[in-house]
Design an enzyme around this catalytic site. Structure first.
Site, PDB file in Angstrom:
ATOM      1  N   ARG A  64       0.824  -1.214   0.000  1.00  0.00           N
ATOM      2  CA  ARG A  64       0.000   0.000   0.000  1.00  0.00           C
ATOM      3  C   ARG A  64       0.856   1.262   0.000  1.00  0.00           C
ATOM      4  O   ARG A  64       0.423   2.321  -0.436  1.00  0.00           O
ATOM      5  CB  ARG A  64      -0.938   0.000   1.212  1.00  0.00           C
ATOM      6  CG  ARG A  64      -2.088   0.995   1.058  1.00  0.00           C
ATOM      7  CD  ARG A  64      -3.132   0.856   2.137  1.00  0.00           C
ATOM      8  NE  ARG A  64      -2.589   1.147   3.432  1.00  0.00           N
ATOM      9  CZ  ARG A  64      -2.784   0.407   4.534  1.00  0.00           C
ATOM     10  NH1 ARG A  64      -3.524  -0.678   4.480  1.00  0.00           N
ATOM     11  NH2 ARG A  64      -2.250   0.743   5.674  1.00  0.00           N
ATOM     12  N   TYR A 117     -10.041  25.028  -9.542  1.00  0.00           N
ATOM     13  CA  TYR A 117     -10.628  23.882 -10.259  1.00  0.00           C
ATOM     14  C   TYR A 117     -11.969  23.489  -9.611  1.00  0.00           C
ATOM     15  O   TYR A 117     -12.040  23.309  -8.384  1.00  0.00           O
ATOM     16  CB  TYR A 117      -9.612  22.737 -10.177  1.00  0.00           C
ATOM     17  CG  TYR A 117     -10.032  21.419 -10.780  1.00  0.00           C
ATOM     18  CD1 TYR A 117     -10.266  21.301 -12.148  1.00  0.00           C
ATOM     19  CD2 TYR A 117     -10.171  20.287  -9.987  1.00  0.00           C
ATOM     20  CE1 TYR A 117     -10.635  20.083 -12.697  1.00  0.00           C
ATOM     21  CE2 TYR A 117     -10.526  19.068 -10.533  1.00  0.00           C
ATOM     22  CZ  TYR A 117     -10.753  18.976 -11.890  1.00  0.00           C
ATOM     23  OH  TYR A 117     -11.115  17.769 -12.429  1.00  0.00           O
ATOM     24  N   ASP A 189      -2.150  24.156  -6.955  1.00  0.00           N
ATOM     25  CA  ASP A 189      -2.417  23.252  -8.068  1.00  0.00           C
ATOM     26  C   ASP A 189      -1.594  23.771  -9.243  1.00  0.00           C
ATOM     27  O   ASP A 189      -1.905  24.805  -9.830  1.00  0.00           O
ATOM     28  CB  ASP A 189      -3.922  23.253  -8.378  1.00  0.00           C
ATOM     29  CG  ASP A 189      -4.301  22.211  -9.418  1.00  0.00           C
ATOM     30  OD1 ASP A 189      -3.461  21.916 -10.288  1.00  0.00           O
ATOM     31  OD2 ASP A 189      -5.439  21.703  -9.371  1.00  0.00           O
ATOM     32  N   LYS A 214      -2.899  14.799 -16.731  1.00  0.00           N
ATOM     33  CA  LYS A 214      -2.806  15.759 -17.837  1.00  0.00           C
ATOM     34  C   LYS A 214      -1.458  15.595 -18.545  1.00  0.00           C
ATOM     35  O   LYS A 214      -1.262  14.618 -19.224  1.00  0.00           O
ATOM     36  CB  LYS A 214      -3.041  17.174 -17.303  1.00  0.00           C
ATOM     37  CG  LYS A 214      -4.303  17.287 -16.405  1.00  0.00           C
ATOM     38  CD  LYS A 214      -5.591  17.086 -17.175  1.00  0.00           C
ATOM     39  CE  LYS A 214      -6.823  16.831 -16.303  1.00  0.00           C
ATOM     40  NZ  LYS A 214      -7.126  17.845 -15.303  1.00  0.00           N
TER      41      LYS A 214
HETATM   42  C1  LIG Z   1      -7.988  17.657 -14.159  1.00  0.00           C
HETATM   43  C2  LIG Z   1      -7.564  18.526 -13.072  1.00  0.00           C
HETATM   44  C3  LIG Z   1      -7.535  18.062 -11.756  1.00  0.00           C
HETATM   45  C4  LIG Z   1      -8.021  16.699 -11.372  1.00  0.00           C
HETATM   46  O1  LIG Z   1      -7.336  15.675 -12.023  1.00  0.00           O
HETATM   47  P1  LIG Z   1      -8.018  14.225 -12.205  1.00  0.00           P
HETATM   48  O2  LIG Z   1      -6.884  13.329 -12.465  1.00  0.00           O
HETATM   49  O3  LIG Z   1      -8.989  14.370 -13.341  1.00  0.00           O
HETATM   50  O4  LIG Z   1      -8.723  13.911 -10.916  1.00  0.00           O
HETATM   51  C5  LIG Z   1      -7.086  18.922 -10.780  1.00  0.00           C
HETATM   52  N1  LIG Z   1      -6.691  20.169 -11.063  1.00  0.00           N
HETATM   53  C6  LIG Z   1      -6.716  20.661 -12.315  1.00  0.00           C
HETATM   54  C7  LIG Z   1      -6.260  22.046 -12.578  1.00  0.00           C
HETATM   55  C8  LIG Z   1      -7.159  19.851 -13.359  1.00  0.00           C
HETATM   56  O5  LIG Z   1      -7.192  20.342 -14.587  1.00  0.00           O
END
Ligand SMILES: *Cc1c(COP(=O)(O)O)cnc(C)c1O
Length: 396
Positions: A64, A117, A189, A214
């Site tokens: 884990r 977000y 973020d 992403k």
């Molecule tokens: C897509 C995204 C997330 C979340 O990512 P996931 O892998 O889809 O959960 C968080 N912050 C931003 C800025 C995003 O574009």
């Protein structure tokens, strides 16, 4: 100055990305760290078992806490972001929410950018308030003015620059200074810029998050998140993640490690394609405004030039008002842009965006907002496709 030339990501990153997170000698000469699966990790002697539990080896006693695949990716990400240590999560959103949960306590006050977000906003409004945390959203343009909103119990300031729907840049060093004066943590973020284009820890961030789904994975075939902390925040982050049993599968992590190899090459192309497409759309009569901090004249351009080493391929377009049938015609006419959530893959996307939720002041633009991801296709094809679709929708 031409924004296409503002691309100064250090060249030695390319060498780092080719070499990090792998150790052929440890895996029979294999170039790549393999997919290591496992739950139980056995020891043959009591001494060996005890040694697994030593502080330096705290995660090596059970699957884990990850395997060699996990460690390879986490150490690569920590170094790339410029933090102390990183921890992987099964999605980007899980990285956001668990980084926050690792820090906040009942009775705390937290400041969150109004451009955050959407799902993170929802988590704050629904879950944090239920846990007795006071959530206050702030204007992303506030910068040093955030100081006036901080209180003795302000525990965290959460930033995202630019916002991934509306693309407002934030003055991260100024906000971090205000936060730290109160002893608050700065959580960012950093998905849009990636660690190649923004170095969060050089600007005062304590925890940096990547939705690795992403650009890190980069091929739209896995969900993953990473949070990286500095020395001040690491223990809290690690304990927070482990207390909730957060873990990510080695197959997805392998894909993220693979994605890292081409990250810099891909981003260079996303940067150029995004700016060229944005500039072409800026000149189109059916476009009211382009939201891209890399473009001169954008409200965030000066901050972008000051703090970022480049732009990713994601930006916004506000269309001139048009009837719903025309809008529908525009989306149907696009051949090279799929309509879809997420971004950061090799392919181009568009997303119709409803007026984003705001607490401080309403989103100022009228007209349909469309989020655009410029993929790795030939940029002239992308420009031709997008402008042809706009032309079809607006032809009298
Ligand atoms: C897509 C995204 C997330 C979340 O990512 P996931 O892998 O889809 O959960 C968080 N912050 C931003 C800025 C995003 O574009």
């Amino acid at each position: 100055m031409n924004p296409a030339t503002h691309y100064n990501e250090p060249a030695r990153r390319d060498t780092f990305l080719a070499r990090t997170g792998r150790d052929p000698e440890a895996f029979g000469g294999l170039v790549n760290t393999p997919v290591c699966r496992g739950s139980t990790i056995v020891a043959n002697t009591l001494e060996e078992w005890e040694s697994r539990k030593q502080p330096g080896n705290a995660m090596a006693s059970y699957g884990r806490f990850g395997t060699a695949t996990t460690r390879a990716f986490e150490s690569a990400m920590a170094e790339l972001e410029g933090g102390e240590h990183a921890i992987v999560f099964p999605s980007g959103l899980a990285a956001c929410t668990h980084a926050i949960l690792a820090i906040v306590r009942p009775g705390d006050h937290v400041l969150i950018t109004d451009s955050v977000y959407g799902p993170t906003r929802q988590f704050a409004a629904r879950v944090l308030t239920r846990l007795g945390v006071e959530v206050e959203f702030f204007d992303p343009a506030l910068g040093a003015g955030v100081a006036a909103l901080t209180r003795v119990n302000t525990r965290m300031v959460y930033v995202e620059s630019p916002g991934s729907l509306t693309f407002e840049m934030q003055d991260i060093p100024a906000i971090a200074q205000a936060a730290h004066r109160r002893g608050a943590f700065v959580v960012m973020d950093n998905t849009w810029a990636t660690p190649l284009f923004f170095k969060p820890f050089e600007h005062g961030v304590d925890i940096s998050i990547q939705a690795a789904t992403k650009y890190i994975v980069g091929h739209s075939d896995a969900l993953l998140g990473v949070a990286t902390a500095n020395a001040r925040a690491w223990d809290l982050l690690r304990e927070g993640a482990h207390d909730f049993g957060q873990t990510a599968g080695p197959d997805d992590i392998y894909l993220a490690l693979r994605g890292l190899r081409s990250l810099s090459v891909r981003l260079r192309r996303h940067h150029h394609n995004g700016i060229a497409l944005a500039q072409a759309l800026q000149a189109h009569p059916a476009v009211r405004q382009v939201l891209h901090p890399g473009l001169p004249g954008d409200a965030g351009h000066d901050l972008w030039r000051r703090d970022c080493h480049g732009a990713s391929g994601l930006f916004g377009v506000v269309l001139q008002p048009m009837a719903p049938a025309r809008l529908s015609e525009f989306f149907s006419a696009l051949q090279l842009f799929g309509i879809g959530l997420s971004w950061g893959g090799y392919e181009s996307l568009v997303l119709p965006v409803d007026p984003p939720k705001r607490s401080v002041r309403p989103f100022p633009h009228e007209g349909q907002l469309v989020r655009v991801h410029a993929g790795l296709e030939d940029v002239d094809d992308l420009i031709r496709d997008f402008t042809a679709a706009l032309g079809r929708a607006t032809r009298a």
